[in-house]
Design an enzyme around this catalytic site. Structure first.
Site, PDB file in Angstrom:
ATOM      1  CE1 TYR A  45      57.570  68.412  92.754  1.00  0.00           C
ATOM      2  CE2 TYR A  45      59.203  68.154  94.463  1.00  0.00           C
ATOM      3  CZ  TYR A  45      58.558  67.670  93.351  1.00  0.00           C
ATOM      4  OH  TYR A  45      58.883  66.437  92.845  1.00  0.00           O
ATOM      5  CE  LYS A  62      62.908  67.757  77.789  1.00  0.00           C
ATOM      6  NZ  LYS A  62      63.539  66.627  77.073  1.00  0.00           N
ATOM      7  CG  ASP A  92      65.519  64.007  77.877  1.00  0.00           C
ATOM      8  OD1 ASP A  92      66.357  64.867  78.230  1.00  0.00           O
ATOM      9  OD2 ASP A  92      64.983  64.036  76.757  1.00  0.00           O
ATOM     10  CG  ASP A 100      61.431  64.425  94.471  1.00  0.00           C
ATOM     11  OD1 ASP A 100      61.985  63.564  95.175  1.00  0.00           O
ATOM     12  OD2 ASP A 100      60.220  64.709  94.567  1.00  0.00           O
ATOM     13  CG  ASP A 145      63.718  59.037  95.312  1.00  0.00           C
ATOM     14  OD1 ASP A 145      64.434  59.651  96.137  1.00  0.00           O
ATOM     15  OD2 ASP A 145      62.588  58.610  95.574  1.00  0.00           O
TER      16      ASP A 145
END
Ligand code: NAD
Length: 354
Positions: A141, A188, A221, A245, A249
């Site tokens: 971001y 990852k 994942d 993020d 959520d």
């Protein structure tokens, strides 16, 4: 203790829910012999309307001077024109980065009283108690963006430095020491170089500085699946900005309502910023149907993390549990049964403070 709260109600239901959190804080101050001062400031869409800036200089200055900041929510359809020069959310992003709030803490706890509100089976979610620690001021971001001259190829870069990773891993390690003692770092690393740096840094800090804690790494994942199949196995989950993020959520659905979940954003220095994880809910603004519990629980986090008032924070958490035990419900968690208004819920929590 004397403490100052900067209140930033913002847009939509923001003013309604912040008013109830303030009522609860005033009750705590009276019951425990503290003097809390509250100052109100503009942020978000209403700040654009009144000043042209979603984070006016006077708001930022007041936030810097406060012991803690309590924010409602920003945004709404009135300010969502994609061609607008400035947006409400820009005020929030700027506030986080101006104050160096790099650690976002999001507890996800299921309440037994509301277990049927979860979309997952009770035997999977009952007892879930996870603290997400999300890096908030770096990663993709905030990385370099690039667009080709003809606009057909665009990229956003994910980058982390070793000091940025070290400090967020330490936030997770310190939190785990106060909890059940397990840290899960999510990355990852099988694909991304930035994740391999994340992993080697996390491994080193945990081994050198937190050897007594249980520590594991998960690929993002796989973690998305584990959160739905075995959420109780996790205690503190630490990860970067983008993965945090999305995963937090996803996890916010475990307890069944957005209206219950608080958050804290912390840096190396005060003040911390406390806010519910939900948005400004323009569809119910002004109807008295907003659930103020996420904001009240955010105020409890402010007492704990910014003011070191653990007993007072525990009292607020207990009061929230008490009103849920008593069957007090706003409409988002009433499942068609009788519902109280935002103000009635706030008053019930204040009355349950002991
Ligand atoms: P939202 O979280 O505002 O609402 C999603 C749904 O949940 C709505 O049906 C809403 O009524 C309900 N809801 C949310 N909070 C509730 C509460 N406390 N009590 C009862 N019901 C509640 O998300 P959205 O509709 O996607 O976004 C609305 C606006 O909020 C947008 O402008 C968005 O950009 C903004 N937003 C702001 C923040 C923030 O300020 N941190 C976060 C997310 C979204």
């Amino acid at each position: 203790m004397n403490a100052t709260f900067a209140l930033l109600p913002g847009d939509g239901i923001g003013p309604e829910i912040v008013a109830q959190a303030r009522l609860v804080l005033e009750t705590v101050a009276r019951s425990y012999g503290h003097v809390f001062t509250f100052t109100d400031h503009l942020v978000g869409g209403i700040a654009i309307d009144e000043t042209g800036d979603p984070l006016p200089a006077s708001t930022l200055e007041a936030c810097r001077a406060a012991d803690a900041i309590l924010l409602g929510a920003v945004g709404g359809p009135r300010w969502s024109d994609p061609s607008a020069k400035t947006r409400p959310e820009a005020g929030l992003l700027r506030l986080r980065s101006e104050l160096g709030l790099y650690a976002n803490l999001r507890p996800v706890v299921t309440h037994d009283q509301l277990i049927d509100a979860s979309p997952l089976r009770p035997e999977i979610v009952r007892g879930t108690d996870i603290l997400f620690v999300r890096e908030l001021t770096s990663g993709i971001y905030f990385g370099p963006s690039h667009e080709s001259d003809d606009g057909t190829v665009v990229s956003d870069g994910m980058q982390y430095s070793i000091p940025e990773i070290e400090r967020i891993i330490r936030v997770a390690g310190d939190a785990a020491r106060r909890r059940s003692g397990k840290v899960t770092s999510v990355d990852k690393a099988n694909v991304l170089a930035v994740s391999r740096l994340w992993r080697t840094t996390a491994d080193r800090i945990m081994a050198e500085e937190y050897p007594e804690l249980e520590f594991e790494t998960q690929l993002v994942d796989a973690m998305a699946m584990h959160l739905l199949s075995r959420p109780r196995d996790f205690d503190v989950v630490v990860t970067g900005n983008l993965f945090g993020d999305i995963l937090s959520d996803e996890a916010s659905m475990l307890p069944g309502s957005l209206g219950l979940l608080p958050s804290a954003s912390l840096g190396d220095n005060p003040p911390g910023l406390y806010e519910p994880i939900h948005g400004s809910a323009p569809d119910i603004a002004g109807t008295g149907r907003a659930n103020p519990l996420a904001t009240i629980s955010s105020a409890a986090m402010a007492l704990r993390h910014s003011l070191d008032l653990d007993a007072e924070a525990d009292a607020v958490d207990r009061a929230v549990g008490q009103v849920l035990d008593d069957g007090t419900r706003t409409s988002d968690i009433a499942r068609g049964g009788p519902a109280v208004t935002t103000a009635e819920m706030g008053a019930a929590v204040a009355a349950a403070i002991t």
